[in-house]
Design a protein around this motif. Structure first.
Motif, mmCIF file in Angstrom:
data_model
loop_
_atom_site.group_PDB
_atom_site.id
_atom_site.type_symbol
_atom_site.label_atom_id
_atom_site.label_comp_id
_atom_site.label_asym_id
_atom_site.label_seq_id
_atom_site.Cartn_x
_atom_site.Cartn_y
_atom_site.Cartn_z
ATOM 1 N N ALA A 7 0.817 -1.210 0.000
ATOM 2 C CA ALA A 7 0.000 0.000 0.000
ATOM 3 C C ALA A 7 0.854 1.264 0.000
ATOM 4 O O ALA A 7 0.567 2.228 -0.720
ATOM 5 C CB ALA A 7 -0.937 -0.009 1.214
ATOM 6 N N ALA A 8 1.927 1.286 0.798
ATOM 7 C CA ALA A 8 2.787 2.471 0.878
ATOM 8 C C ALA A 8 3.452 2.744 -0.461
ATOM 9 O O ALA A 8 3.539 3.893 -0.914
ATOM 10 C CB ALA A 8 3.827 2.281 1.974
ATOM 11 N N GLN A 9 3.935 1.689 -1.104
ATOM 12 C CA GLN A 9 4.610 1.850 -2.391
ATOM 13 C C GLN A 9 3.648 2.379 -3.452
ATOM 14 O O GLN A 9 4.054 3.092 -4.378
ATOM 15 C CB GLN A 9 5.206 0.517 -2.834
ATOM 16 N N LEU A 10 2.380 2.043 -3.309
ATOM 17 C CA LEU A 10 1.376 2.492 -4.276
ATOM 18 C C LEU A 10 0.804 3.862 -3.908
ATOM 19 O O LEU A 10 -0.089 4.369 -4.594
ATOM 20 C CB LEU A 10 0.245 1.468 -4.376
ATOM 21 N N THR A 55 -4.983 -4.317 8.055
ATOM 22 C CA THR A 55 -4.790 -5.543 7.265
ATOM 23 C C THR A 55 -3.714 -5.300 6.214
ATOM 24 O O THR A 55 -3.525 -4.164 5.758
ATOM 25 C CB THR A 55 -6.097 -5.961 6.567
ATOM 26 N N PRO A 56 -2.992 -6.359 5.820
ATOM 27 C CA PRO A 56 -1.938 -6.187 4.808
ATOM 28 C C PRO A 56 -2.531 -5.903 3.427
ATOM 29 O O PRO A 56 -3.684 -6.235 3.152
ATOM 30 C CB PRO A 56 -1.222 -7.544 4.829
ATOM 31 N N GLY A 57 -1.740 -5.273 2.599
ATOM 32 C CA GLY A 57 -2.182 -5.025 1.234
ATOM 33 C C GLY A 57 -3.154 -3.878 1.119
ATOM 34 O O GLY A 57 -3.189 -2.965 1.949
ATOM 35 N N LEU A 58 -3.963 -3.908 0.040
ATOM 36 C CA LEU A 58 -4.962 -2.870 -0.187
ATOM 37 C C LEU A 58 -6.329 -3.305 0.332
ATOM 38 O O LEU A 58 -6.611 -4.498 0.469
ATOM 39 C CB LEU A 58 -5.074 -2.571 -1.700
ATOM 40 N N ARG A 59 -7.157 -2.318 0.579
ATOM 41 C CA ARG A 59 -8.549 -2.597 0.921
ATOM 42 C C ARG A 59 -9.319 -2.933 -0.370
ATOM 43 O O ARG A 59 -8.914 -2.565 -1.466
ATOM 44 C CB ARG A 59 -9.179 -1.390 1.610
#
Length: 275
Positions: free
Chosen positions: A20-23, A32-36
């Motif tokens: 998410a941070a990189q994006l 939660t990990p990743g994107l929602r």
């Protein structure tokens, strides 16, 4: 996690793997990990509700356009994109033409290891991009040719009279190769990119022009090839074709001497070239 919802499971897994941070998304209150789900939905230009249904296995079958957008939104690799389409539509995605295809050092070493078996790698446009010493001895010294002339179709039709002497069944072989060529450029999405080559071949050879107009289509696959070499006479070869994994535009073609007699003829040819 139910195996009955393999498509939804794959979407969910790949969503949680995204950084998410990189994006460019805020990391505040992100538990939660990743994107929602709603973030992936926005990236794919679909509603958050429908994307949620897709992950839950109740969103219906996505269209090809939506699957392409999902693949981009989830930053899928080529292999993951293929898997996404197979899960959703039980088929591979549409082909994408790959230009500038190169041969890896590992594949070149495979070619070089076949010391008494002529082998080469060609593109869908039948451009020879790699070969071994046996192939250079038996067919042509590809290294001595300019890259643009290392094309099987050009070599086949450029000096037709000479090629008819080298290939006892030239007519049937040429017709088969034209049919193979048509199938290859269509399969790999290279039809429009091959148009200049088709026009060049049509101008070069009325025979090619006639064969191309026939609309015949076939796969190269496996078969039998016969060559006439002045020093040794006829040499019989069996050939098999293999697609290079991850590079659908490349094919590995292996020519195996059909008998011990043919293998001895090839060995003598190679001995003469290296003398």
């Amino acid at each position: 996690m139910s195996e009955d919802n393999r498509f939804g499971n794959f979407l969910r897994d790949r969503r949680t793997r995204l950084d998410a941070a990189q994006l460019g998304y805020s990391m505040q209150r992100r538990r939660t990990p990743g994107l929602r789900r709603e973030e992936v939905a926005m990236r794919a230009c679909v509603s958050a509700t429908w994307y949620t249904w897709l992950e839950q296995g109740r969103g219906g079958a996505p269209s090809t356009e939506v699957l392409e957008r999902l693949a981009q939104a989830l930053d899928l690799s080529a292999a993951e994109r293929e898997h996404l389409f197979l899960l959703a539509q039980n088929r591979l995605p549409g082909v994408e033409y790959q230009s500038g295809i190169c041969v890896s050092p590992q594949l070149q070493r495979v070619l070089d290891s076949m010391t008494m078996t002529p082998a080469l790698v060609k593109t869908a446009e039948w451009q020879v991009v790699a070969w071994n010493r046996s192939a250079a001895t038996l067919f042509v010294d590809y290294a001595a040719l300019p890259p643009e002339q290392r094309n099987v179709m050009k070599m086949l039709f450029k000096d037709e009279a000479k090629k008819r002497l080298a290939l006892p069944n030239w007519e049937a072989a040429a017709r088969r190769l034209v049919a193979n060529f048509r199938a290859d450029i269509t399969r790999t999405g290279a039809s429009s990119h091959a148009q200049a080559l088709i026009e060049e071949l049509s101008s070069l050879s009325p025979t090619f022009c006639e064969m191309w107009q026939s609309q015949d289509v076939s796969h190269y696959g496996e078969g039998f090839k016969q060559l006439f070499i002045a020093e040794e006479g006829l040499i019989d070869l069996e050939y098999s074709t293999f697609t290079v994994e991850g590079k659908p535009g490349l094919s590995l073609v292996v020519f195996n001497p059909a008998s011990d007699v043919d293998r001895d003829k090839l060995a003598r040819l190679m001995a003469r070239k290296s003398a």
